[in-house]
Write an enzyme that holds these catalytic residues in place. Structure first.
Site, PDB file in Angstrom:
ATOM      1  N   CYS A 344       0.827  -1.205   0.000  1.00 42.38           N
ATOM      2  CA  CYS A 344       0.000   0.000   0.000  1.00 42.38           C
ATOM      3  C   CYS A 344       0.864   1.259   0.000  1.00 42.38           C
ATOM      4  O   CYS A 344       1.553   1.536  -0.981  1.00 42.38           O
ATOM      5  CB  CYS A 344      -0.979  -0.033   1.168  1.00 42.38           C
ATOM      6  SG  CYS A 344      -2.374   1.109   0.967  1.00 42.38           S
ATOM      7  N   HIS A 442      -3.393  -5.499   1.248  1.00 40.19           N
ATOM      8  CA  HIS A 442      -3.220  -5.773   2.672  1.00 40.19           C
ATOM      9  C   HIS A 442      -3.632  -7.213   2.953  1.00 40.19           C
ATOM     10  O   HIS A 442      -4.528  -7.756   2.311  1.00 40.19           O
ATOM     11  CB  HIS A 442      -4.093  -4.833   3.502  1.00 40.19           C
ATOM     12  CG  HIS A 442      -3.653  -3.411   3.480  1.00 40.19           C
ATOM     13  ND1 HIS A 442      -2.461  -2.988   4.010  1.00 40.19           N
ATOM     14  CD2 HIS A 442      -4.254  -2.299   2.988  1.00 40.19           C
ATOM     15  CE1 HIS A 442      -2.357  -1.683   3.861  1.00 40.19           C
ATOM     16  NE2 HIS A 442      -3.421  -1.242   3.233  1.00 40.19           N
TER      17      HIS A 442
END
Length: 503
Positions: A344, A442
């Site tokens: 991310c 994630h």
């Protein structure tokens, strides 16, 4: 009128074991055939998960502990399990998330003046929906329930106890010292109507002979009139951490994981630079549970004395990129010769540049340079991506040799695009070179397939052999349930005979 019984697991302080007790109760009750759901009215955390929106369609964000507790309860996580989430972003501001959707950035005083009433109403409605569908709600408080300066606006504790008509379990950590004073003082400082709701006390993290505590427990019950439901031994079930207090300070190092007796010559170390605004650091916890793998948080200005590096997410990629560059981390990453993974915000930072940076950051800089290890640029815009995903891994870079489905979630501002051809690990998403991988996914290392591939790559790069296979252990939910299984639940009306007699 809701039919569910609500139990609020509150604490004398932060990080005393509330999340573990709540998760354990969820699994224990679920295993007993009780319809149970978790709830936390207001959370403050940058460790979030993407789940189904309870209102409308699509997806939203909740704190990781309520996601974990929903799994422990055997129910699909939704935004009702954590209707209000505050995500700190620096400079005294937090992003306010209501019913899973971002509702703006607020300073603390501004939130209480203009956003709190809306947040309280959303939390009460979420609880009502859960209570209409379940027999028991296990609610988790936040911090200390006895913060007397906040009691008129304490949504997670005081307000939840009132609108949910909750019985309260007060949790206190004996390892901190002064546990009896903490319990007595907390009870004494509660508003009278809340004090009457305290149904029991749980003492956590005890090491030694419980019989030595008995005189103190008897005096405690006499002083407060509240029964002690049990004393839990020191144990870590392995649930993901949520509170920032669990992270080392930005200028300190800390190592996660247990080497399980693995000799130093057969261990590897994964360095995790500690971003000031780190988020979703739970992404690296599955690596720490692999025998022989040490995961070490290091300050931004520390040497990367490790076999691999993982860059976690960050609530503010731009400001953390500036901090990392100033600390010299960019130069050390460019010189590093082992596997590097960015997830991310960490992925965004590994690219060439960050564009429209003033949208993400707290300053007015429009373009911020990245490390330049991946031919990628990221442009920020106000829209936010929030979704759970399942994608096919086409192993490349540090995940070479692995292929198959992996699941996780995306929560990020900005979109990244390639500036030149490069390997793509996930269905034309992410980017990889031989040693560097960047993804938005994630939960990557929660997938055994990806975790095992990365660990193989780290050992191969370090020139060491693995001590043993990465074998699954008993689930952390079952371990949490076992931990709380000896508690006396009768004062809470949660004994099996009490529940079975309900309408």
């Amino acid at each position: 009128m809701s039919r569910a019984r609500t139990v609020l697991v509150a604490g004398t302080a932060s990080h005393v074991g509330k999340s573990t007790v709540a998760a354990g109760l969820c699994r224990l009750l679920s295993d007993s055939g009780v319809s149970v759901a978790p709830f936390k009215a207001q959370n403050m955390s940058n460790n979030a998960r993407a789940v189904a929106a309870a209102t409308g369609s699509g997806f939203g964000e909740i704190g990781v502990s309520q996601y974990v507790q929903a799994r422990a309860a055997g129910v699909a996580a939704t935004t009702d399990h954590n209707p209000v989430l505050l995500k700190p972003r620096g400079s005294g501001e937090s992003q306010l998330v209501i019913d899973g959707a971002a509702a703006g950035n607020f300073a603390a005083g501004e939130y209480y003046e203009t956003g709190w009433e809306r947040a309280r109403a959303a939390a009460e409605r979420a609880h009502e929906r859960l209570a209409s569908d379940h027999d028991v709600i296990v609610a988790e408080g936040a911090g200390s329930i006895a913060e007397i300066n906040l009691q008129d606006r304490d949504l997670a504790n005081i307000e939840t106890a009132r609108f949910a008509d909750a019985d309260i379990v007060l949790v206190a950590d004996i390892e901190r010292g002064g546990v009896f004073a903490a319990i007595v003082g907390t009870v004494e400082l509660l508003p009278e109507d809340i004090r009457e709701r305290v149904a029991g006390v749980v003492i956590t993290k005890f090491r030694g002979d419980v019989s030595l505590l008995e005189p103190g427990l008897e005096t405690l019950e006499a002083k407060t009139g509240v029964p002690v439901l049990g004393v839990l031994p020191y144990d870590d079930p392995g649930l993901p951490e949520e509170d920032s207090v669990s992270l080392p300070a930005a200028d300190e190092s800390a190592t996660l994981g247990d080497d399980d007796g693995v000799a130093d010559g057969r261990t590897v170390t994964v360095a995790v630079p500690r971003f000031p605004r780190a988020s979703n650091v739970t992404d690296i916890e599955p690596l720490a549970r692999v025998p022989g793998v040490r995961v070490r948080f290091v300050p931004l200005d520390a040497p990367l004395s490790a076999d691999a590096v993982v860059l976690t997410g960050t609530k503010n990629t731009v400001d953390d990129a500036l901090a990392a560059r100033e600390a010299g981390l960019y130069d050390r990453l460019r010189a590093f010769d082992g596997p590097v993974v960015g997830i991310c915000g960490g992925y965004q930072l590994l690219g060439e540049r960050l564009l429209d940076a003033d949208i993400e950051g707290t300053g007015d800089t429009e373009t911020v340079p990245g490390v330049g290890l991946l031919p990628v640029e990221t442009r920020f815009h106000p829209e936010k991506t929030v979704e759970p995903v399942t994608r096919t891994l086409d192993g490349c870079g540090p995940l070479a040799g692995a292929s198959g489905p992996v699941s996780g979630y995306e929560i990020h501002m900005g979109q990244s695009r390639l500036l030149s051809p490069v390997d793509r690990p996930f269905e034309e998403r992410g980017a990889a070179t031989d040693a560097v991988l960047g993804v938005y996914l994630h939960g990557l290392f929660e997938n055994r397939l990806a975790r095992a591939a990365f660990v193989r790559a780290v050992y191969a790069s370090a020139g060491r052999s693995r001590p043993e296979a990465d074998t699954p252990d008993r689930s952390p939910y079952d371990r949490a349930a076992a931990l709380v299984s000896e508690l006396d639940l009768a004062p809470l009306g949660l004994a099996a005979e009490s529940l079975s007699s309900d309408d």
